[in-house]
Design a protein around this motif. Structure first.
Motif, PDB file in Angstrom:
ATOM      1  N   ASN A  81    -126.197   6.104  90.037  1.00  0.00           N
ATOM      2  CA  ASN A  81    -126.163   4.640  90.046  1.00  0.00           C
ATOM      3  C   ASN A  81    -127.573   4.062  89.977  1.00  0.00           C
ATOM      4  OD1 ASN A  81    -123.383   4.657  90.196  1.00  0.00           O
ATOM      5  ND2 ASN A  81    -123.360   4.529  92.412  1.00  0.00           N
ATOM      6  N   MET A  84    -128.904   4.441  86.472  1.00  0.00           N
ATOM      7  CA  MET A  84    -128.361   3.444  85.550  1.00  0.00           C
ATOM      8  C   MET A  84    -129.118   2.116  85.661  1.00  0.00           C
ATOM      9  SD  MET A  84    -124.270   4.108  85.558  1.00  0.00           S
ATOM     10  CE  MET A  84    -123.964   2.979  84.201  1.00  0.00           C
ATOM     11  N   PHE A  90    -129.185   1.921  79.609  1.00  0.00           N
ATOM     12  CA  PHE A  90    -127.982   1.168  79.951  1.00  0.00           C
ATOM     13  C   PHE A  90    -128.192  -0.348  79.833  1.00  0.00           C
ATOM     14  CE2 PHE A  90    -128.122   5.174  82.198  1.00  0.00           C
ATOM     15  CZ  PHE A  90    -126.975   5.779  81.716  1.00  0.00           C
ATOM     16  N   SER A  91    -129.105  -0.749  78.965  1.00  0.00           N
ATOM     17  CA  SER A  91    -129.454  -2.167  78.836  1.00  0.00           C
ATOM     18  C   SER A  91    -128.304  -3.019  78.291  1.00  0.00           C
ATOM     19  CB  SER A  91    -130.691  -2.331  77.959  1.00  0.00           C
ATOM     20  OG  SER A  91    -130.441  -1.817  76.664  1.00  0.00           O
ATOM     21  N   LYS A  92    -127.318  -2.408  77.693  1.00  0.00           N
ATOM     22  CA  LYS A  92    -126.165  -3.167  77.185  1.00  0.00           C
ATOM     23  C   LYS A  92    -125.209  -3.589  78.309  1.00  0.00           C
ATOM     24  CE  LYS A  92    -126.220  -1.216  72.577  1.00  0.00           C
ATOM     25  NZ  LYS A  92    -125.501  -0.491  71.547  1.00  0.00           N
ATOM     26  N   ILE A  93    -125.313  -2.935  79.436  1.00  0.00           N
ATOM     27  CA  ILE A  93    -124.478  -3.287  80.590  1.00  0.00           C
ATOM     28  C   ILE A  93    -125.202  -4.389  81.359  1.00  0.00           C
ATOM     29  CG2 ILE A  93    -123.415  -2.458  82.722  1.00  0.00           C
ATOM     30  CD1 ILE A  93    -123.444   0.367  81.468  1.00  0.00           C
ATOM     31  N   PRO A  94    -124.515  -5.473  81.686  1.00  0.00           N
ATOM     32  CA  PRO A  94    -125.186  -6.543  82.435  1.00  0.00           C
ATOM     33  C   PRO A  94    -125.826  -6.019  83.722  1.00  0.00           C
ATOM     34  CG  PRO A  94    -123.030  -7.271  81.692  1.00  0.00           C
ATOM     35  CD  PRO A  94    -123.121  -5.812  81.379  1.00  0.00           C
ATOM     36  N   THR A  95    -127.035  -6.448  83.974  1.00  0.00           N
ATOM     37  CA  THR A  95    -127.801  -5.983  85.135  1.00  0.00           C
ATOM     38  C   THR A  95    -127.057  -6.204  86.440  1.00  0.00           C
ATOM     39  OG1 THR A  95    -129.823  -6.475  83.924  1.00  0.00           O
ATOM     40  CG2 THR A  95    -130.035  -6.141  86.286  1.00  0.00           C
ATOM     41  N   ILE A  97    -123.964  -6.069  87.049  1.00  0.00           N
ATOM     42  CA  ILE A  97    -122.927  -5.042  87.237  1.00  0.00           C
ATOM     43  C   ILE A  97    -123.563  -3.752  87.737  1.00  0.00           C
ATOM     44  CG2 ILE A  97    -121.274  -3.548  86.028  1.00  0.00           C
ATOM     45  CD1 ILE A  97    -120.509  -5.970  84.329  1.00  0.00           C
ATOM     46  N   LEU A  98    -124.699  -3.396  87.163  1.00  0.00           N
ATOM     47  CA  LEU A  98    -125.393  -2.178  87.591  1.00  0.00           C
ATOM     48  C   LEU A  98    -125.819  -2.285  89.051  1.00  0.00           C
ATOM     49  CD1 LEU A  98    -127.568  -1.532  84.414  1.00  0.00           C
ATOM     50  CD2 LEU A  98    -125.429  -0.408  85.064  1.00  0.00           C
ATOM     51  N   ARG A 101    -122.962  -1.957  91.678  1.00  0.00           N
ATOM     52  CA  ARG A 101    -122.490  -0.603  91.965  1.00  0.00           C
ATOM     53  C   ARG A 101    -123.056  -0.048  93.270  1.00  0.00           C
ATOM     54  NH1 ARG A 101    -120.640   2.723  87.519  1.00  0.00           N
ATOM     55  NH2 ARG A 101    -121.784   4.429  88.463  1.00  0.00           N
TER      56      ARG A 101
END
Length: 118
Positions: A81, A84, A90-95, A97-98, A101
């Motif tokens: 985690n 990420m 993992f820049s395509k995943i909204p920060t 959300i990361l 986690r």
């Protein structure tokens, strides 16, 4: 009654998550930090552990041990985690959300802890 429902839900979620390691291993391989050795083996072992621990929650004799195992497993996957969050990969995943986690991981640990004495 609510604890019983939570127990069955937790068992189901970990069992399904473990099976998913075998169905979609690429996802789990992608989130492995580079400093952890034997990525494929780690994904395989964590999948097996999730299935075994998820099923172990269902039986009174193994429930507490399975809950402690889930807590240890959640602590073991915490570096993924963090990886990420810190990796550009993992820049395509909204920060948000990361980052979400991380507290979610501790909420899951608390949830498992409930069943160490149930």
């Amino acid at each position: 009654m609510i604890q019983q429902i939570g127990l069955y839900l937790m068992s189901f979620l970990y069992t399904i998550a473990g099976i998913n390691h075998f169905i979609k291993p690429k996802f789990y391989l992608a989130i492995m930090p580079p400093y952890i050795p034997a990525h494929e083996l780690m994904v395989l072992l964590s999948g097996i552990a999730e299935v075994v621990l998820g099923i172990g929650l269902l039986f009174p004799l193994t429930r507490a041990l399975a809950a402690w195992g889930i807590i240890l497993l959640l602590l073991a996957v915490l570096p993924a985690n963090v990886y990420m969050i810190t990796s550009e990969k993992f820049s395509k995943i909204p920060t948000w959300i990361l980052w979400l986690r991380l507290p979610l991981q501790f909420l899951l640990i608390w949830w498992a802890y409930i069943y160490t004495k149930f």
